[in-house]
Design an enzyme around this catalytic site. Structure first.
Site, short mmCIF file in Angstrom:
data_model
loop_
_atom_site.label_atom_id
_atom_site.label_comp_id
_atom_site.label_asym_id
_atom_site.label_seq_id
_atom_site.Cartn_x
_atom_site.Cartn_y
_atom_site.Cartn_z
NE ARG A 44 -7.52 0.55 -7.18
CZ ARG A 44 -8.36 1.30 -7.90
NH1 ARG A 44 -9.36 0.73 -8.54
NH2 ARG A 44 -8.21 2.59 -7.99
CG HIS A 100 -10.67 1.82 -3.11
ND1 HIS A 100 -10.91 2.88 -3.96
CD2 HIS A 100 -9.38 1.48 -3.31
CE1 HIS A 100 -9.82 3.16 -4.64
NE2 HIS A 100 -8.88 2.30 -4.27
CG ASN A 150 -14.26 4.32 -5.06
OD1 ASN A 150 -13.09 4.04 -4.84
ND2 ASN A 150 -15.12 4.57 -4.09
CG HIS A 170 -0.05 -1.28 -6.96
ND1 HIS A 170 0.19 0.07 -7.05
CD2 HIS A 170 -1.35 -1.40 -6.58
CE1 HIS A 170 -0.91 0.74 -6.72
NE2 HIS A 170 -1.86 -0.14 -6.42
#
Length: 328
Positions: free
Chosen positions: A67, A71, A99, A199
């Site tokens: 992740r 990001h 975040n 996920h």
């Protein structure tokens, strides 16, 4: 003489066209799989050893590292800017809406950087560390592996406003929103669905899936009730930070159960279930739920493609000695 002049003109034109092509295709072509083969040949073993140790202690760290890479790349490209702490001259990305209280594993990155610096000081960028650590996390948790393209350099600044600008799709996203956000970064609908398959590991906080389990109709009722037991309807209470696995069956194994869950209407996030909700991505979800090899293949291609988003190369940026701050 005329022929010579014509030949010279054509050669000059070719050089100009080539230069224009280089400018418009970005600098991702400067990345290579063997970038550190001479300058830091032990970089891969150094990164993997720290990632392996972190995941052994807490499997969720693997999802957190993936992740972080996502990001980072979506905000001004894969430049390590997400790792920078706030300073007197700029407010970084860590407290941005997508975040804050959500991104983790910064300490793992610190440990990786420390080990890599001992092997080869000032050589490996934090941006590249994120790319390698994401790959290692997938592989360690049972997923596919791939050759990571390297050669990114680190940003000297970070932007709170850029991270808050909506480039990172929120968990409330519609399918059309997901598709457009990924397309804006040069990633196709197939790339988006494949990357969403990450996920299949990790967890999410109650605050980001509460609306889905209480208010959406496209969710298995027994699944919703199970999640409601751990996520109170009332907001603003300690329950906001209660966590649940994104994949109920195998939350620490990188497999295709995420897609199987979507077909059963057991996606934890609203944005997850949007991928299988009567829209254009239903067939792809079905394919991935039945064929893990195809999912793995498409996921690898999408991860490599995502790692190509606007990297800093050449003399741009720097190689940070500490991933949390720019060099003095």
């Amino acid at each position: 003489m005329a022929a010579s002049t014509s030949h010279s003109f054509c050669s000059s034109l070719a050089i100009v066209v080539l230069a224009v092509l280089v400018i418009f295709t970005g600098s991702s072509s400067a990345l290579s799989k063997n970038h550190y083969s001479k300058s830091c040949p032990k970089v891969f073993t150094a990164v993997q050893s720290v990632v392996q140790s972190a995941i052994s202690k807490q499997p969720r760290q693997g999802a957190s590292l993936i992740r972080l890479f996502f990001h980072d790349c979506f905000v001004n490209g894969c430049d390590g800017s997400v790792l920078l702490d706030d300073t007197s001259s700029f407010t970084g990305e860590k407290t941005a809406g997508p975040n804050n209280g959500s991104l983790r594993a910064f300490e793992v990155v610190d440990d990786i950087k420390s080990k890599v610096e001992k092997e080869c000081p000032g050589v490996v960028s934090c941006a590249d560390i994120l790319a390698i650590a994401a790959r290692d996390s997938v592989e360690i948790l049972g997923g596919p592996s791939w050759d990571v393209k390297l050669g990114r350099r680190d940003s000297k600044t970070a932007s709170l406003s850029a991270a808050n600008s909506g480039v990172i799709p929120p968990p409330t996203s519609t399918l059309s929103n997901l598709i457009s956000r990924f397309q804006a970064k040069g990633l196709s609908t197939k790339d988006m669905v494949a990357l969403s398959g990450a996920h299949t590991i990790g967890k999410a906080r109650c605050v980001v899936f509460r609306d889905h389990i209480y208010n959406d109709s496209n969710i298995d009722s027994s699944f919703a009730k199970t999640r409601q037991n751990k996520c109170p309807r009332t907001t603003g209470l300690p329950g906001d930070n209660k966590i649940a696995p994104l994949d109920l069956q195998t939350p620490t194994t990188f497999d295709n159960y995420y897609f199987k869950n979507l077909i059963s209407q057991k996606g934890l996030l609203h944005s997850d279930q949007e991928l299988f909700n009567g829209g254009s991505t239903d067939s792809l979800v079905k394919t991935y739920s039945q064929d893990v090899k195809t999912f793995y293949s498409d996921f690898v291609k999408a991860m490599i493609k995502m790692g190509d988003i606007n990297p800093l190369t050449g003399s741009s940026g720097e190689i940070r000695k500490n991933c949390r701050k720019v060099n003095n």
